[in-house]
Design a protein around this motif. Sequence first.
Motif, PDB file in Angstrom:
ATOM      1  N   THR A 141     -16.283  14.618  -8.731  1.00 45.17           N
ATOM      2  CA  THR A 141     -17.108  15.375  -7.785  1.00 45.17           C
ATOM      3  C   THR A 141     -16.686  15.113  -6.349  1.00 45.17           C
ATOM      4  O   THR A 141     -16.419  16.039  -5.580  1.00 45.17           O
ATOM      5  CB  THR A 141     -18.588  14.997  -7.953  1.00 45.17           C
ATOM      6  OG1 THR A 141     -19.045  15.424  -9.245  1.00 45.17           O
ATOM      7  CG2 THR A 141     -19.443  15.672  -6.885  1.00 45.17           C
ATOM      8  N   TYR A 148     -17.956   8.595  -8.575  1.00 47.85           N
ATOM      9  CA  TYR A 148     -17.871   9.951  -9.117  1.00 47.85           C
ATOM     10  C   TYR A 148     -16.652  10.676  -8.546  1.00 47.85           C
ATOM     11  O   TYR A 148     -16.783  11.620  -7.758  1.00 47.85           O
ATOM     12  CB  TYR A 148     -19.161  10.708  -8.787  1.00 47.85           C
ATOM     13  CG  TYR A 148     -20.398   9.943  -9.150  1.00 47.85           C
ATOM     14  CD1 TYR A 148     -20.795   9.830 -10.478  1.00 47.85           C
ATOM     15  CD2 TYR A 148     -21.155   9.295  -8.169  1.00 47.85           C
ATOM     16  CE1 TYR A 148     -21.928   9.102 -10.826  1.00 47.85           C
ATOM     17  CE2 TYR A 148     -22.286   8.570  -8.506  1.00 47.85           C
ATOM     18  CZ  TYR A 148     -22.669   8.468  -9.831  1.00 47.85           C
ATOM     19  OH  TYR A 148     -23.781   7.746 -10.173  1.00 47.85           O
ATOM     20  N   ASP A 154     -20.711  14.165 -13.836  1.00 44.07           N
ATOM     21  CA  ASP A 154     -21.233  13.236 -12.834  1.00 44.07           C
ATOM     22  C   ASP A 154     -22.728  13.414 -12.597  1.00 44.07           C
ATOM     23  O   ASP A 154     -23.211  13.256 -11.472  1.00 44.07           O
ATOM     24  CB  ASP A 154     -20.456  13.419 -11.516  1.00 44.07           C
ATOM     25  CG  ASP A 154     -19.019  12.962 -11.625  1.00 44.07           C
ATOM     26  OD1 ASP A 154     -18.710  12.152 -12.515  1.00 44.07           O
ATOM     27  OD2 ASP A 154     -18.194  13.424 -10.810  1.00 44.07           O
ATOM     28  N   GLU A 182     -16.773  10.462 -21.318  1.00 40.31           N
ATOM     29  CA  GLU A 182     -16.424   9.660 -20.141  1.00 40.31           C
ATOM     30  C   GLU A 182     -14.964   9.223 -20.166  1.00 40.31           C
ATOM     31  O   GLU A 182     -14.277   9.273 -19.140  1.00 40.31           O
ATOM     32  CB  GLU A 182     -17.341   8.432 -20.076  1.00 40.31           C
ATOM     33  CG  GLU A 182     -17.293   7.717 -18.747  1.00 40.31           C
ATOM     34  CD  GLU A 182     -18.390   6.676 -18.621  1.00 40.31           C
ATOM     35  OE1 GLU A 182     -18.439   5.987 -17.589  1.00 40.31           O
ATOM     36  OE2 GLU A 182     -19.210   6.551 -19.564  1.00 40.31           O
ATOM     37  N   THR A 221     -15.998   5.762  -4.542  1.00 38.48           N
ATOM     38  CA  THR A 221     -17.060   6.536  -5.177  1.00 38.48           C
ATOM     39  C   THR A 221     -17.063   6.243  -6.665  1.00 38.48           C
ATOM     40  O   THR A 221     -16.032   5.928  -7.249  1.00 38.48           O
ATOM     41  CB  THR A 221     -16.853   8.043  -4.953  1.00 38.48           C
ATOM     42  OG1 THR A 221     -17.843   8.771  -5.704  1.00 38.48           O
ATOM     43  CG2 THR A 221     -15.475   8.492  -5.394  1.00 38.48           C
ATOM     44  N   SER A 236     -24.912  11.120 -10.432  1.00 36.51           N
ATOM     45  CA  SER A 236     -24.866  11.145  -8.964  1.00 36.51           C
ATOM     46  C   SER A 236     -26.043  11.893  -8.356  1.00 36.51           C
ATOM     47  O   SER A 236     -26.305  11.765  -7.155  1.00 36.51           O
ATOM     48  CB  SER A 236     -23.560  11.806  -8.497  1.00 36.51           C
ATOM     49  OG  SER A 236     -23.556  13.197  -8.796  1.00 36.51           O
ATOM     50  N   VAL A 277     -14.700  17.252 -14.191  1.00 37.82           N
ATOM     51  CA  VAL A 277     -16.109  17.285 -13.835  1.00 37.82           C
ATOM     52  C   VAL A 277     -16.949  17.958 -14.917  1.00 37.82           C
ATOM     53  O   VAL A 277     -18.173  17.766 -14.979  1.00 37.82           O
ATOM     54  CB  VAL A 277     -16.298  17.996 -12.476  1.00 37.82           C
ATOM     55  CG1 VAL A 277     -16.311  19.515 -12.628  1.00 37.82           C
ATOM     56  CG2 VAL A 277     -17.555  17.505 -11.765  1.00 37.82           C
TER      57      VAL A 277
END
Length: 806
Positions: free
Chosen positions: A694, A691, A193, A738, A689, A196, A733
């Motif tokens: 995370t 992400y 992530d 991806e 979110t 972010s 994470v």
Amino acid sequence: MSHVGVPRGTVRKRRSLALLTAGVLTIPALAGCSSDSEETSRAVPQDIAPAARDRVADGSTVNWAVDAMPTTLNAFQADADTATTKITGALLPTLFPMDAAGHPKLNPDYLESAKIIEREPKQVVLYKLNQQAVWSDGREIGAPDFVAQWRALSGKDSAFWTARNAGYERIEKIERGSDDLQVRVTFAKPYADWRSLFSPLYPKEITGSPDTFNDGARTALKNTAGPFQLKGVDKAKGTVTLVRSPRWWGEKAKLDSLVFRVVAPKDRTKALADGTVHVTDIDAATANRIALALRDGSNGQPLTHGPGADLTPAAALRSWALAHGSDEKQAEIAQAAREANRKAVVAYGAEQKALRGYAVRKSLEPAYTQLALNGESGPLADDRVRRAVARALDRQELAETVLKPLGLPAKPLGSHLALAGQPGYKDGSGALGDQNTKEAQALLADAGWTQGGAAEKPKDTKAGSEAEKKDAEKEGEEKKAGTAEKSEKADADEKKTDKTEAEEKADKDTDADKDADKADRAAAGSDESAASRAEGLYIVGQDDKPGAGPARSAATHVLAPSRDAAAQSIALLRQAGAVSGDSAAAKVTAQDKQPGGAAGAYAPVGTAAPAPASVKGPLGKDGKTLTLRFVLPAGPGSQSLRGVGDRIAAMLEKIGIGTEITKVPDESYFKDHIASGDYDLALYSWPATAYPATDGRPIYAKPEPATDGSLLVEQNYTRVGTDHIDQLFDQAVAELDEKASRELMKQADARIWAAAGSIPLFQRPQLVAVDKKLSNVGAFGFAAPRYQDIGFTERQTAGSPADRKK
């Protein structure tokens, strides 16, 4: 629409939104038959009256309502709120804002490019900044700003009061590239992530020292880098004023100024009518007022709503007779009442006329409402009871209750970690199973809750009893035999006949615990008396007696195991595997399956549900009724949420679960009840979110005991978690592929469903009243606003209250 805040800790967190209304968008729930591929889903489009920039006039001011003055302008501090987010969005760089599909998208105003350039031996990300990007003092945005923010947020220096560290603590070093416009970030540990990070990006003048970080950015931002800059904060007037930035290198802001103005939700209809605000979140009642205003304005008919609209001809005649009667005192009272009503009708009519100048922009908010089940103690410490609660819910009906009247798609949400339309969304609810009353009752029966249980004589719970001695001996033998994982199969077989640890714990409540529980509930206003009913307490399914649920100690610190750990692991793997595509988890022998049983209800073979389709009155066990304390906010903007709560209570009553509903002030709802664990059931919302690996981890992390005996829950206010879920988050994470990271998140979501601590219900509705002449603003959905594009289509009359009333 008001928002109830939530305490923040020392990690990056998803901020909880208010729990007032709720919304939905998703794929229908599947009962264990989801495919392995990512589901095709679409987000509800934004509703912002889009217009090309050449159609938007230059100049004017827009007033945008917020709930309260921002307590800080530092988005990384614990007391940052939604006002902080809105204001900093117009002032500071966001490198990867969310697009309309809820996916992070590179912002070309700040970045030329940003990508992983090395994966081995360590992950390296290279940022190439827009060569025109400068702070408002003329200094270019560059590597020194990235370094200062990393050092402030890494968590290594406790002098910085920060609430968001996740991701920054994985950075090993930040280096200047060929120049300050190239920033090379090397990670000590892989971080999926990475997009972010550095959003918002603050100048080094703020993040460079604890003093400027902690205090300097709370009420002022002298150096900014957005289409607007901060002109001033006026706490007395309740305004934060932004003006067009002369240093902005991108497309010029259309507005001269943008004012964020504090307007309480209850005052927003009046604020719209008198022209105090142009843009504001609203509730369903205000949306209905605007819809009626538009309807009435088009047909020219007299108002059939508002003050006096429900007055019958007979009542009107009586009022006239009293006002003109011989009894002077009665006549005086009646005349005063008629005059007050006349003024109210005139004022209401004027408001309705003014409201014709507004449109209601509708979409689904990037947030979802959930039913939280506190698994720390009491009946919900047993995962069979949690699953029974979940499987009693008709989530489709609940979604329709909130969204259908608003004309929004009414579909129950199928994921804890993504909303429909976002990349990676998949309905994981099949890991728990769909609504099924009989199987919910079977789970309760397996957990020992029966029709006659409330009348049973409680088992011996005195200290030193033979039962406790045997339990202690058994526990010691199990520890000697090894971990629960090593004895998984034996434990699973044994569980078919033995009581669970959670049940035994409930049996061992001492008299002191009961007294403490009684005192706690009395203090919270949950005593079953006329006074407490007046304060907002009533019991569904148990109208003739006070709640007799299990005792909750005032200082409960330890997470009670919901079932035998090994058996729970088997059950979670079995259910989650059916949905997540995890082949290892999906391997279930024929003897583990229930004939005719849907995924999620795994009461042992032979456990039958009660014969009647629905039971009468709460079930019981060991002389205690099965009654759960359902805490809801009492504020005027929470009517929709309370309506959902009432429907849930009625659904639970059908399977024999009594519900003690307690309504508490909005301002104390999170701090004093949700965060502290003073509830059994509750409704609250989490934002979406981009992400989840995370931002989702602290919400679903397994609580851990602290050295002082308290329970470290991070943001997991349900107190329900497993090691396996934590491991999946940790793997996701650190997974730089991806697609692979998303697959791990789907597996984690399936296990969160199976644990049944949190039941997503629906995506929240987003209702925004906007001046009809404004473009590019309204219900944004997932996407971040482009503040520079907001403006009026008619410059000469823009924002004039008098014009709106014509």
